[in-house]
Design a protein around this motif. Structure first.
Motif: not given
Length: 289
Positions: A85, A226, A229-230, A239
């Motif tokens: 990340t 993050i 990524e989620i 994430g």
């Protein structure tokens, strides 16, 4: 050097106070929290909601998957995800920072552009990332250049840059406009071109404004990476770990907190990395008037 050491000590003391408040809340508040008229005004403090700090730290050295052939600790998984990340966040910071600087230079050069674009720059930050992520993924999926196809990590980097460019653009624009009128008039009297005035006066004067903006952009790029990524389901980052550990949070909430702790440390590392830029530009710290 003394000021930098003082900053490190302050950060350590602040973290220790946070840990102390966390444990004090678990000790003083009831496990079910505090309800007033059926409304919960203070959270639950049982181990399922607020595990002890030492429990969370202990999970870092435990195997991520019990009984697996190759044992990887939770701490190693969090560190690996954080590094992944961090790379995307720094890429987004560079991309968003360059875009913000170019936009600030253009707005300073052309007053009409500043009046036209600045409101939209501010308004762009009101659009939630969850709404932007599908658009970026959808548009990026149609891009293919010389055999290279759009990858999920590229979407994450673009979304991170979306949050990073705003503080850089606003901070640098303020810095470019910060020189005193007498200094600007002196350059005009000497028939200095806009480019010479920019290099000799406006850019040095913008450094004290730019450094805090870049530090803020670094933290924002981590948050953007993050969340992206989620939202996009990109694997390999912190994430994704938050999603995976959240699924088992009912039985082992402390593992989720290890990922959250890794994300917090990641933000501090990204913001601290800007300190290297601060050291390189130390000579311009006193440029503000």
């Amino acid at each position: 050097m003394v000021g930098r050491a003082r900053g490190v000590v302050t950060a350590v003391v602040a973290f220790a106070l946070l840990v102390l408040l966390w444990e004090l809340a678990k000790l003083v508040l009831p496990d079910d929290g505090v309800l007033v008229g059926g409304t919960r005004v203070l959270p639950r403090t049982d181990d399922a909601a607020m595990p002890h700090v030492w429990t969370v730290l202990g999970r870092l050295v435990e195997p991520e998957v019990a009984g697996a052939a190759t044992t990887r600790t939770v701490g190693a998984a969090v560190a690996s995800g954080a590094l992944f990340t961090l790379g995307l966040a720094l890429g987004g910071l560079v991309l968003g920072g360059v875009l913000g600087m170019v936009l600030a230079l253009a707005m300073q050069r052309f007053g009409l552009l500043e009046r036209a674009a600045l409101p939209y720059v501010v308004a762009s930050q009101t659009v939630p990332l969850i709404a932007i992520a599908p658009l970026v993924v959808g548009w990026g999926g149609k891009i293919a250049i010389a055999g290279w196809t759009w990858q999920p990590w590229a979407s994450v980097m673009v979304i991170a840059s979306y949050l990073a460019f705003f503080p850089v653009a606003v901070g640098m624009l303020r810095g470019l406009n910060s020189p005193a009128k007498a200094d600007v008039e002196l350059f005009r009297t000497l028939a200095a071109s806009w480019w010479t005035t920019l290099l000799r006066l406006r850019l040095p004067a913008s450094v004290p404004f730019l450094l805090p903006a870049v530090r803020l952009a670094a933290a924002a790029s981590v948050v953007g990476a993050i969340v992206a990524e989620i939202s996009t389901g990109t694997r390999g980052g912190i994430g994704r770990l938050i999603i995976e550990y959240a699924q088992s949070a009912t039985g082992d909430p402390s593992r989720l907190y290890t990922a959250i702790l890794g994300a917090a440390v990641l933000g501090l590392v990204a913001a601290g990395a800007v300190g290297l830029l601060d050291i390189g530009l130390r000579r311009y710290r006193g440029s503000v008037r």
